[in-house]
Each structure stands twice: as C-alpha cells, then as structure tokens.
Design an enzyme around this catalytic site. Structure first.
Site, short mmCIF file in Angstrom:
data_model
loop_
_atom_site.label_atom_id
_atom_site.label_comp_id
_atom_site.label_asym_id
_atom_site.label_seq_id
_atom_site.Cartn_x
_atom_site.Cartn_y
_atom_site.Cartn_z
N HIS A 136 21.16 -61.18 23.18
CA HIS A 136 22.14 -60.13 23.92
C HIS A 136 23.36 -60.30 23.37
CE1 HIS A 136 23.41 -64.43 23.82
NE2 HIS A 136 23.73 -63.87 24.73
C1 UD1 Z 1 27.37 -64.29 29.10
C2 UD1 Z 1 29.01 -64.81 28.39
C3 UD1 Z 1 28.03 -64.69 26.75
C4 UD1 Z 1 26.87 -66.41 27.03
C5 UD1 Z 1 26.02 -65.53 27.55
C6 UD1 Z 1 24.31 -66.19 27.79
C7 UD1 Z 1 31.14 -63.88 28.44
C8 UD1 Z 1 31.44 -63.42 28.46
N1 UD1 Z 1 29.36 -64.16 28.09
O1 UD1 Z 1 26.85 -62.91 29.10
O2 UD1 Z 1 28.86 -65.16 26.20
O3 UD1 Z 1 26.00 -65.97 25.47
O4 UD1 Z 1 26.58 -64.89 29.74
O5 UD1 Z 1 23.53 -65.71 29.11
O6 UD1 Z 1 31.09 -64.70 29.38
N2 UD1 Z 1 21.94 -60.91 35.19
C9 UD1 Z 1 21.80 -61.31 35.80
N3 UD1 Z 1 21.61 -62.39 36.01
C10 UD1 Z 1 22.47 -63.51 36.14
C11 UD1 Z 1 23.70 -63.02 35.34
C12 UD1 Z 1 23.94 -61.67 35.07
O7 UD1 Z 1 20.35 -60.31 36.10
O8 UD1 Z 1 22.56 -64.07 36.38
C13 UD1 Z 1 22.83 -59.53 34.22
C14 UD1 Z 1 24.17 -58.48 35.40
O9 UD1 Z 1 22.99 -57.48 35.08
C15 UD1 Z 1 25.04 -58.24 34.35
C16 UD1 Z 1 24.17 -58.43 32.73
O10 UD1 Z 1 23.51 -59.54 32.92
O11 UD1 Z 1 25.26 -57.89 34.62
C17 UD1 Z 1 25.70 -59.26 32.27
O12 UD1 Z 1 26.05 -61.13 32.24
P1 UD1 Z 1 27.08 -61.39 32.20
O13 UD1 Z 1 27.76 -62.85 32.79
O14 UD1 Z 1 27.73 -59.97 32.41
O15 UD1 Z 1 26.72 -61.36 30.85
P2 UD1 Z 1 25.84 -61.96 29.61
O16 UD1 Z 1 25.10 -60.94 28.48
O17 UD1 Z 1 25.05 -63.07 30.25
#
Ligand code: UD1
Length: 379
Positions: free
Chosen positions: A222
């Site tokens: 990820h």
């Molecule tokens: C975040 C953390 C990362 C951690 C990871 C674990 C930061 C900078 N990054 O990355 O360190 O390892 O979480 O999972 O804080 N989304 C969903 N459902 C959710 C949340 C997110 O579908 O409940 C999707 C959204 O489209 C979002 C994408 O996942 O844009 C990424 O989510 P985001 O929280 O921005 O970063 P992660 O890649 O999850």
C-alpha cells in the site's frame, strides 16, 4: 487533581497501538484517558472491526475527517481538533505512530494554550504535554510521508516512548536525549499481538482460503512509492507472480491499491493468487502466523512477523524498524527481481531463526502508564 489525556487514533495501524494503552490506562489514578478518533480511516474493514475485535471503547470524540490529499487531510484534522482542546482543556495529548492524524493532533496540541496552567514533573505548563508513542523510528527517506510525520512529531513531543532499541541513540543524534523525556518501553503493538494470539488461532480464515496445512505466502502492498506509479506496480506484481510459482500467494488488497489495480485493469492469475478484501485483526494475525513467508511494504507487519518468527521480506529500500532485521526475521530487499527471489529462497530454507527484540514482551503499555503516573503525580 486528576489530569486528562486525550488519546488520538485515526488510521488502521493506530488501533492496535491505542488498544493496550487504553486498557492499561484504566488502572491509572493520576490521569484519565479519553479517546479521539479522527476518522482518517472510516471503512468498517479499516476501522470498526478493530474496535470490536480489540475491545477498544467507543471514541469519546469523533472528528469524522475522511480522506483527502495530505494537506487537506492534515489541515482538516487540525481544524477539527483545536475546538476539542478548547472544550476539553487536557493536560496531555497522546499520539501513536506516524500517520497524518499523528502529526496533525501533535502540532495543534504543541501550540495550544490552556485556560489554566498546571503542574507536572516537568514544572508548570501552560500547554498540554505532547506524548508520542512509537518515537525514534527513522527510514531516512523523506519521500515517505510518514518519515516527515515521524521527525516532526518527535521534535515537538515532550515525552517520547521508544519501541525500537535503536531509537534512543537515534534521538540523541537529533539532540533529544533528556532521560526524563525519552523512555525505551518496548512495543505496544506487540502487547496487542501477544494478547490476541490465542483468539486468533480460533479463526477459520485458513479453511475459508483453503490454505490450512499448506505452504503459502502473504502479500500486502500500500506504500505510495510501490502502488501509485502504474509502472512500478506492474513491475512489482510481475516479480511477485514469479514468487507465486514457488508458493501460492494470499493478497488482501488495501483500498488505495485496489483503486490503482482497477485503474490499470490488472487481473492476477487465480492459480497463483488469492486476491481478497482486507482482513480484520484476528484473521490477519492467524493468516500471518501460519504463513511460510510474508512479502510486504507495511511497517507494522515487519514487527508482527518478527515476534511470530515468520520470515518477512520487506519490499522497500529501507526500514525505520531496524531491530526487525538485527533481532528479527526481516530482510529488506527493495523491488529488484533477483533480490526478491533470493530472499524468498532464504526465507523458505528455514534458516531464519526466531529472535525477539528486548522489551517486546506484552508489558509496554503498562510501562507507559507508569511513566505517565509519575509525570502527572505533581499535577
Ligand atoms: C495511511 C497512512 C499510512 C498507513 C496506512 C495504513 C498517512 C500519511 N498514511 O495510508 O502510513 O500505513 O494508512 O492503511 O497517514 N480509503 C478507503 N477507506 C478508508 C480510508 C481510506 O477506501 O477508510 C481510501 C481512500 O480512497 C483514500 C485512500 O484509501 O484516498 C488512501 O487513504 P489514506 O488515509 O489517505 O492513506 P493510506 O494509503 O490508507
């Protein structure tokens, strides 16, 4: 006076760290904890299931920020958290890990002036103490958003609780060395793992996937550096596909990665891959504990495999968790095909023994509680 400590969690890797802390804090007499969920992660599979499985109490305060760019998400958490400090007037704000929720809440707390100063072991304070759990980790790679978060949070924290034995020396190099400030306490996430291991062994996930008693690998991806660039992701999947000829692969797909795979129209060969939704904590722990090898770009999984004695191959150029290599089962190999193939052979050869870093013993949250009891004794 009983101090108030707001404990912040926002994203999946935070929940297994906050769970043992809240449990240990129930016995505290000098301070009481309240839980703030920023809502950085909101899907049941990334958030709710961890509350249920790990017995985390319902958050006292929910900010409900959701997804966004780094700036949008961090700013939105900050703007929502400041009024909470206004209303709650806490003597401490505790943050865990290195996600955007961690830096956002630490930064707000570090600049917040309380209506009434209070006394604690560091003297009179007009601002809440900023408390960082999992301090002192560095990948030395500023292309990782988490590295920026880690450095900034440590720089503004009053109390730094270190999980990796290398962290104390590392912080000292950054001139953070006051023993009243820096405490090596072990790893709270391992408190959760050791407490959940027996329950996880009851999981049916191995039967559901048809892998019980068979050698298999687990893949998680990820990191933006691996999944956001279609060329990198396609290359990595081709390399892993070759690993799949050696050992079948279970691939629980993070939402970020699922979006990228869908956009690229990638279909993985079912003969080698079991592509599934993200698991809850217990199923994932059972899956990992019984794997022949884990291939990952996660931080926390490097630590969990070390304690489980399962070989881990880290698909990154660096790790911020060096004790998983020096005292654990981790090989940091990057994404080159030959290096991954060699690491898989080494992992499957059985040559990697089980070693556990010091103080990763299930008692880290209690150590943190004891330090905080002393700090707030003067409050
Ligand atoms: C975040 C953390 C990362 C951690 C990871 C674990 C930061 C900078 N990054 O990355 O360190 O390892 O979480 O999972 O804080 N989304 C969903 N459902 C959710 C949340 C997110 O579908 O409940 C999707 C959204 O489209 C979002 C994408 O996942 O844009 C990424 O989510 P985001 O929280 O921005 O970063 P992660 O890649 O999850």
């Amino acid at each position: 006076m009983v101090a108030k400590v707001l404990c912040v969690a926002g994203a999946r890797p935070n929940f297994m760290k906050i769970a043992p802390l809240l449990a240990a804090f129930r016995d505290a007499t000098r301070f009481q904890a309240r839980l703030v969920h920023t809502g950085q992660h909101y899907d049941a599979k990334l958030s709710g299931i961890f509350f249920d499985e790990l017995g985390i109490p319902r958050p006292d305060i929910e900010l409900g920020v959701g997804s966004g760019s780094h700036a949008q998400q961090t700013a939105s958490i900050m703007a929502s958290f400041e009024p909470v400090l206004d209303a709650e007037q806490p003597e401490g704000v505790l943050v865990v890990g290195d996600v955007n929720s961690t830096i956002a809440c630490a930064l707000v707390a570090a600049k917040f002036r309380l209506q009434r100063p209070f006394r604690c072991s560091v003297g009179e304070r007009a601002r809440p103490l900023v408390i960082h759990v999992e301090a002192g980790l560095r990948s030395h790679d500023d292309d990782m958003p988490e590295e920026v978060n880690r450095k900034l949070v440590d720089a503004i924290s009053d109390l730094l609780f270190v999980s990796d034995p290398s962290g104390v020396a590392l912080l000292a190099k950054e001139n953070v060395s006051d023993p009243a400030r820096v405490h090596f306490v072990g790893n709270v996430m391992i408190d959760t793992l050791l407490g959940a291991k027996e329950r996880a062994a009851q999981s049916k996930v191995l039967d559901v996937l048809g892998v019980r008693g068979k050698p298999y690998g687990v893949v998680t991806l990820h990191r933006p550096s691996n999944v956001d660039d279609p060329v990198n992701l396609r290359r990595l999947l081709e390399v892993l596909d070759r690993v799949g000829e050696r050992v079948s692969l279970v691939f629980p797909v993070h939402p970020r990665t699922r979006q990228r795979l869908a956009a690229m129209g990638v279909a993985l060969d079912e003969a080698r891959w079991k592509v599934v939704e993200p698991f809850g904590y217990l199923d994932f722990l059972d899956l990992t504990a019984n794997a022949a090898v884990v291939l990952t770009d996660s931080g926390g999984i490097q630590e969990e495999t070390t304690v489980l004695g399962v070989p881990c191959i880290t698909l990154r150029e660096n790790t911020e968790r060096p004790c998983t290599v020096s005292d654990g089962t981790n090989q940091v190999v990057g994404t080159e095909p030959a290096a991954i193939a060699a690491a898989v052979e080494h992992a499957l050869s059985g040559a990697i023994g089980k070693r556990v870093p010091p103080l990763w013993d299930g008692k880290s949250a209690a150590r943190i509680r004891d330090v905080l009891e002393t700090v707030f004794a003067a409050a």
